[in-house]
Design a protein around this motif. Structure first.
Motif, mmCIF file in Angstrom:
data_model
loop_
_atom_site.group_PDB
_atom_site.id
_atom_site.type_symbol
_atom_site.label_atom_id
_atom_site.label_comp_id
_atom_site.label_asym_id
_atom_site.label_seq_id
_atom_site.Cartn_x
_atom_site.Cartn_y
_atom_site.Cartn_z
ATOM 1 N N ASN B 45 0.818 -1.208 0.000
ATOM 2 C CA ASN B 45 0.000 0.000 0.000
ATOM 3 C C ASN B 45 0.850 1.256 0.000
ATOM 4 N N ILE B 46 2.015 1.195 0.614
ATOM 5 C CA ILE B 46 2.902 2.357 0.595
ATOM 6 C C ILE B 46 3.488 2.540 -0.799
ATOM 7 N N LEU B 47 3.897 1.437 -1.413
ATOM 8 C CA LEU B 47 4.459 1.519 -2.762
ATOM 9 C C LEU B 47 3.434 2.022 -3.778
ATOM 10 N N SER B 48 2.169 1.701 -3.541
ATOM 11 C CA SER B 48 1.170 2.082 -4.530
ATOM 12 C C SER B 48 0.404 3.339 -4.135
ATOM 13 N N GLY B 49 0.889 4.034 -3.099
ATOM 14 C CA GLY B 49 0.331 5.345 -2.785
ATOM 15 C C GLY B 49 -0.932 5.346 -1.956
ATOM 16 N N VAL B 50 -1.362 4.172 -1.474
ATOM 17 C CA VAL B 50 -2.565 4.137 -0.637
ATOM 18 C C VAL B 50 -2.264 4.731 0.744
ATOM 19 N N SER B 68 0.962 10.842 -2.931
ATOM 20 C CA SER B 68 -0.071 11.166 -1.947
ATOM 21 C C SER B 68 -1.373 10.439 -2.261
ATOM 22 N N SER B 69 -1.437 9.762 -3.394
ATOM 23 C CA SER B 69 -2.626 8.956 -3.682
ATOM 24 C C SER B 69 -2.232 7.884 -4.694
ATOM 25 N N PRO B 70 -3.081 6.845 -4.832
ATOM 26 C CA PRO B 70 -2.777 5.809 -5.817
ATOM 27 C C PRO B 70 -2.592 6.392 -7.214
ATOM 28 N N LYS B 71 -3.281 7.506 -7.498
ATOM 29 C CA LYS B 71 -3.175 8.104 -8.817
ATOM 30 C C LYS B 71 -1.729 8.549 -9.095
ATOM 31 N N ASP B 72 -1.086 9.138 -8.066
ATOM 32 C CA ASP B 72 0.310 9.547 -8.214
ATOM 33 C C ASP B 72 1.188 8.358 -8.578
ATOM 34 N N ALA B 73 0.936 7.227 -7.881
ATOM 35 C CA ALA B 73 1.753 6.047 -8.116
ATOM 36 C C ALA B 73 1.554 5.543 -9.543
ATOM 37 N N GLY B 77 4.059 5.101 -12.879
ATOM 38 C CA GLY B 77 4.240 3.799 -13.510
ATOM 39 C C GLY B 77 4.132 2.615 -12.574
ATOM 40 N N ILE B 78 3.542 2.815 -11.397
ATOM 41 C CA ILE B 78 3.388 1.691 -10.471
ATOM 42 C C ILE B 78 1.903 1.349 -10.345
ATOM 43 N N ALA B 79 1.540 0.148 -10.743
ATOM 44 C CA ALA B 79 0.151 -0.278 -10.618
ATOM 45 C C ALA B 79 0.095 -1.459 -9.668
ATOM 46 N N ALA B 80 -1.003 -1.564 -8.940
ATOM 47 C CA ALA B 80 -1.100 -2.636 -7.957
ATOM 48 C C ALA B 80 -2.407 -3.389 -8.096
ATOM 49 N N ILE B 81 -2.324 -4.702 -7.900
ATOM 50 C CA ILE B 81 -3.541 -5.497 -7.765
ATOM 51 C C ILE B 81 -3.630 -5.838 -6.298
ATOM 52 N N HIS B 82 -4.527 -5.152 -5.607
ATOM 53 C CA HIS B 82 -4.615 -5.353 -4.161
ATOM 54 C C HIS B 82 -5.418 -6.599 -3.881
#
Lengths: 330, 517
Positions: B45-50, B68-73, B77-82
């Motif tokens: 969650n930290i890597l993906s901006g959550v 500061s948000s998942p959008k920034d991540a 170029g970082i996408a996450a499948i939570h």
């Protein structure tokens, strides 16, 4: 500890309340017992309606038919008293009727799965229709003014309407926060599916919440008649919406669970706000405008304050050592 | 190259990540493993901006970044499948894919180009070689396909880094295979993959580097040494095989539940079984085999068309879960977050929810009794909570499962039905759960254990029922002498087609929903 945090959320409301009370005292000149009495009496129905709404809103539902129930019950009481029925018989009957209407609301919402806003709004139209048939569209008055004495009497030095309000409050709070039924209402509002699988009959719980709301509305109607002797004013949907505002002001909204003290604050705040706008001599035409703006500001302040609290809780280092951790050593 | 330096994160004064240092090279597969509550998901969650770290820095290619948000991540170029990424069932496949990022399909801020959306989503699905009809509603997909849909959504923004948190939970062998192919093909197209799991065998084989987390600290990080079977990593990983299934054999008592020729409206055509006191009966089968159908019938969620249920020799027609609970049949649903726990309510209230009468004094609920019960279960199940009124949403996955089980035990049921109770758990928490099951059986409770994990069924059960196409396909009994079961559960001899099924696993394999509210 959690309870304290919940109470902290009310700080903005309390601040505003004290400012308004202070300002009202400064500007209004002498306040006589009589003005207070009239004022309190005229606002008691709002309070009782809001109290009845509380369990429904904790269950994440809403009841828009309360004002209509109150109105109908008011009319029925007047008709009943005018036809010389004993009051001791009328009042239990009308309370029962209120609960019955709540039962119907509850069945339609829980069993037939109609959205509560639609259900209760349609119910309010139906009730208003019935009322028109009973009163034939005319205003109804009490022939004798004996019943008004109920409104003026006191129990243990407290005016009867206020006493009714307090008892109502105590009853509902006891039910919601201290009984099995109440726990089930909170659970159903929190996660209906989980409650169902936990062996709670959620339909029944919802129905009972609506019945509480219905009977409180009936009681509110009774108090309204005791205050004015007529249903001349004709309650409308805005009463119901005000009740929702009161509950929300008190920190309960459709997303979070409730707080008993909050309801009292919400109610007081609403009263004082209503009163002080008149006290300040603000033009009637502007009062609505002001009321809307001020209420919105308070609700925003409440939310903002809540977020502030969350942030400060999550910040490291701001640890209050009183938190006894039950955590096991690793 | 992504570098994490001295990352610290606390929740509620609890240190979750304790000065994490990590280097992730481009184009590689990086594995992160650890127990439940080790901090894996928080790290993701930290890597993906959550979440934002309390301390420490993240740098990408030498440049410090702050999300500061998942959008920034995603922009970086970082996408996450939570774990909890939700598929919106009522939207189509295409809408689900494009949901997060509309930039590729439309120039206008206000309007959506439906045509572009379809072509774009087809392009993405082709990219991972997994054709799905973009017009299909997402709720008609099975769990494996939904998981792949999540991947498609994540790569919609053409990320450089793809983070996958426990991507294999819920998937069948076949689906896992497809999924692995997708991962390999993505890696060959140069995407860095960060891959979180507690299934150690699996991850050890796949990854280029491996990081082991324990209690918020990195205890190992480096190239994957599993291929050379170097012992140190094995030692770091918690479990020795021999202690995995701590079943103490019990002598089964009298029959407590007997189902004969059960037929329900959906799923179950002809099922007969019995359950004895002190016994663990495993029920397994593929999706649509009717294994949950029997349970639904027992809970009164499914109409019983034929057959009888005898409870203690008395006929029993269940009406709803309340009715089942009042006959002391306790059911623990598979999806505890949705169907069992109240996330925004305190721990103690959750625990006692199904048996409130236990707490009732003369006039009201007794908070002291409640607190005492809560403390009792905290000790006996080793639940980590900081306060009795801590909200469930703040607990880690493993702790939630423990609370869920504690809540079931508090009902004082004599029949426990456990639906996949270990699915989301790491191996050490699993063992806690197995120990509890063994203890309950020893105390004379009868347990129905639904699972698709063959090893745990063989390790824990006295008998295993394999369901197929709505009928009882086969019973296996534990051998008198050893711990082992004679046969492979799924390819038993005498296997033959059982006629046409309504639930063929390929087509109608939408997860059967339990009746809601």
């Amino acid at each position: 500890m959690n309870i304290q945090e919940e109470n902290l959320r009310l700080v903005p409301s309390v601040v505003l309340l004290s400012v308004l009370v202070g300002a009202a005292l400064l500007t209004a000149g002498p306040i006589t017992g009589e003005t207070v009495r009239i004022f309190v009496q005229s606002t008691v129905p709002y309070g009782i309606i809001a109290i009845g709404l509380y369990p429904v809103m904790i269950g994440k539902h809403i009841d828009l038919s309360q004002f209509a129930i109150a109105d109908l019950i008011g009319a029925l009481i007047i008709v009943g008293i005018n036809t010389q029925l004993p009051i001791a018989m009328i009042i239990p009957l009308v309370l029962l009727l209120g609960a019955l209407i709540g039962l119907v609301n509850g069945i339609v919402v829980a069993r037939l799965r109609v959205h509560p806003i639609l259900t209760t709004y349609c119910m309010s139209l139906i009730i208003k229709g019935v009322m028109f048939i009973i009163t034939k569209g005319r205003l109804v008055y009490l022939d004798s003014l004996d019943f008004l004495q109920v409104g003026k009497s006191t129990i243990l030095g407290i005016p009867t309407p206020v006493m009714t309000l307090l008892l109502c409050f105590a009853g509902v709070m006891y039910t919601v926060h201290l009984t099995i039924l109440g726990r089930k209402i909170i659970a159903t509002g929190s996660n209906g599916r989980a409650s169902f699988f936990s062996g709670i009959r959620i339909d029944d719980v919802k129905i009972i919440a609506f019945m509480i709301s219905g009977s409180c509305a009936a009681l509110a109607g009774t108090m309204a008649v005791a205050a004015s002797g007529s249903v001349a004013t004709g309650l409308d949907l805005s009463v119901n919406l005000s009740a929702i505002v009161i509950v929300v002001l008190g920190g309960t909204d459709l997303l979070r669970k409730g707080n008993p003290l909050g309801l009292i604050f919400g109610l007081l705040l609403f009263w004082i706000l209503e009163r002080s706008l008149i006290q300040y001599g603000i033009d009637e035409h502007y009062q609505q405008l002001f009321k809307g703006i001020v209420l919105l500001m308070v609700i925003l302040a409440n939310n903002g304050f809540h977020q502030l609290l969350e942030v400060s809780r999550k910040r490291p280092g701001s640890a209050d050592e009183q938190n006894q951790t039950l955590e096991h050593s690793r | 190259m992504i570098r994490l330096e001295r990352i610290v994160k606390t929740f509620e004064h609890r240190l979750i990540l304790d000065h994490i240092d990590l280097q992730l090279e481009k184009g590689k597969i990086h594995g992160i493993i650890g127990d439940n509550g080790a901090g894996k998901t928080v790290l993701v969650n930290i890597l993906s901006g959550v979440y934002q770290p309390d301390q420490g820095t993240i740098t990408i290619d030498g440049k410090p970044v702050r999300f500061s948000s998942p959008k920034d991540a995603i922009r970086a170029g970082i996408a996450a499948i939570h774990q909890e990424t939700q598929i919106v069932g009522k939207l189509t496949v295409a809408e689900n894919i494009i949901m997060g990022d509309r930039s590729g399909i439309s120039r206008s801020t206000w309007f959506v180009s439906w045509k572009n959306m379809i072509t774009e989503s087809e392009r993405i699905l082709n990219q991972i070689h997994y054709p799905l009809d973009p017009h299909r509603l997402a709720e008609t997909l099975n769990l494996g396909q939904q998981q792949i849909l999540k991947v498609a959504r994540a790569i919609c923004s053409s990320p450089q880094v793809l983070i996958m948190d426990e991507p294999f939970t819920n998937l069948s062998e076949q689906e896992i295979k497809t999924f692995k192919e997708i991962i390999t093909s993505m890696q060959s197209s140069g995407i860095t993959i960060i891959y979180i799991s507690h299934d150690t065998d699996d991850i050890l084989r796949r990854c280029d580097t491996l990081t082991v987390l324990r209690d918020g600290q990195v205890i190992h990080s480096g190239p994957n040494s599993f291929l050379g079977s170097i012992p140190p990593i094995r030692e770091l990983l918690p479990i020795q095989d021999a202690f995995k299934y701590p079943r103490v054999p019990t002598r089964p008592g009298r029959k407590i539940l007997e189902i004969t020729n059960l037929k329900t409206g959906r799923g179950v055509h002809d099922a007969s079984l019995f359950l004895r006191k002190g016994e663990i009966l495993g029920i397994t089968g593929t999706l649509g085999s009717g294994k949950t159908g029997i349970i639904k019938a027992l809970l009164g969620l499914e109409r019983i068309l034929q057959g009888t249920i005898l409870l203690d020799g008395e006929p029993f027609t269940p009406k709803d879960p309340h009715h089942a609970f009042s006959h002391r049949i306790g059911y623990l649903p598979e999806d505890i977050r949705k169907d069992w726990l109240h996330e925004d309510m305190p721990f103690s209230h959750n625990l006692t929810m199904s048996n409130l009468h236990e707490l009732h004094g003369r006039m009201a609920l007794h908070p002291e009794l409640e607190a005492e019960a809560a403390r009792r279960y905290i000790t006996s199940l080793k639940i980590k909570v900081s306060r009795l009124d801590e909200h469930i949403s703040q607990l880690s996955g493993g702790n939630k499962q423990k609370v869920a089980i504690a809540k079931l035990l508090f009902t004082d049921s004599r029949i426990l039905i456990l639906d996949e109770p270990t699915k989301y758990l790491d191996s050490s928490t699993r063992i806690d759960v197995y120990n509890l099951m063994s203890k309950c059986a020893g105390e004379g409770m009868a347990i129905i254990f639904i699972s698709t994990d063959e090893r745990e069924l063989k390790g824990m059960c006295d008998r295993i029922l394999v369901m197929k196409k709505g009928t009882c396909h086969n019973f296996f009994h534990r051998k008198e002498t050893g711990r082992s079961f004679p046969l492979d559960l799924y390819t038993a001899p005498g296997e033959e087609p059982m006629g046409q099924s309504l639930n063929s696993p390929t087509r109608g394999s939408t997860p059967q929903r339990m009746e809601s509210e």
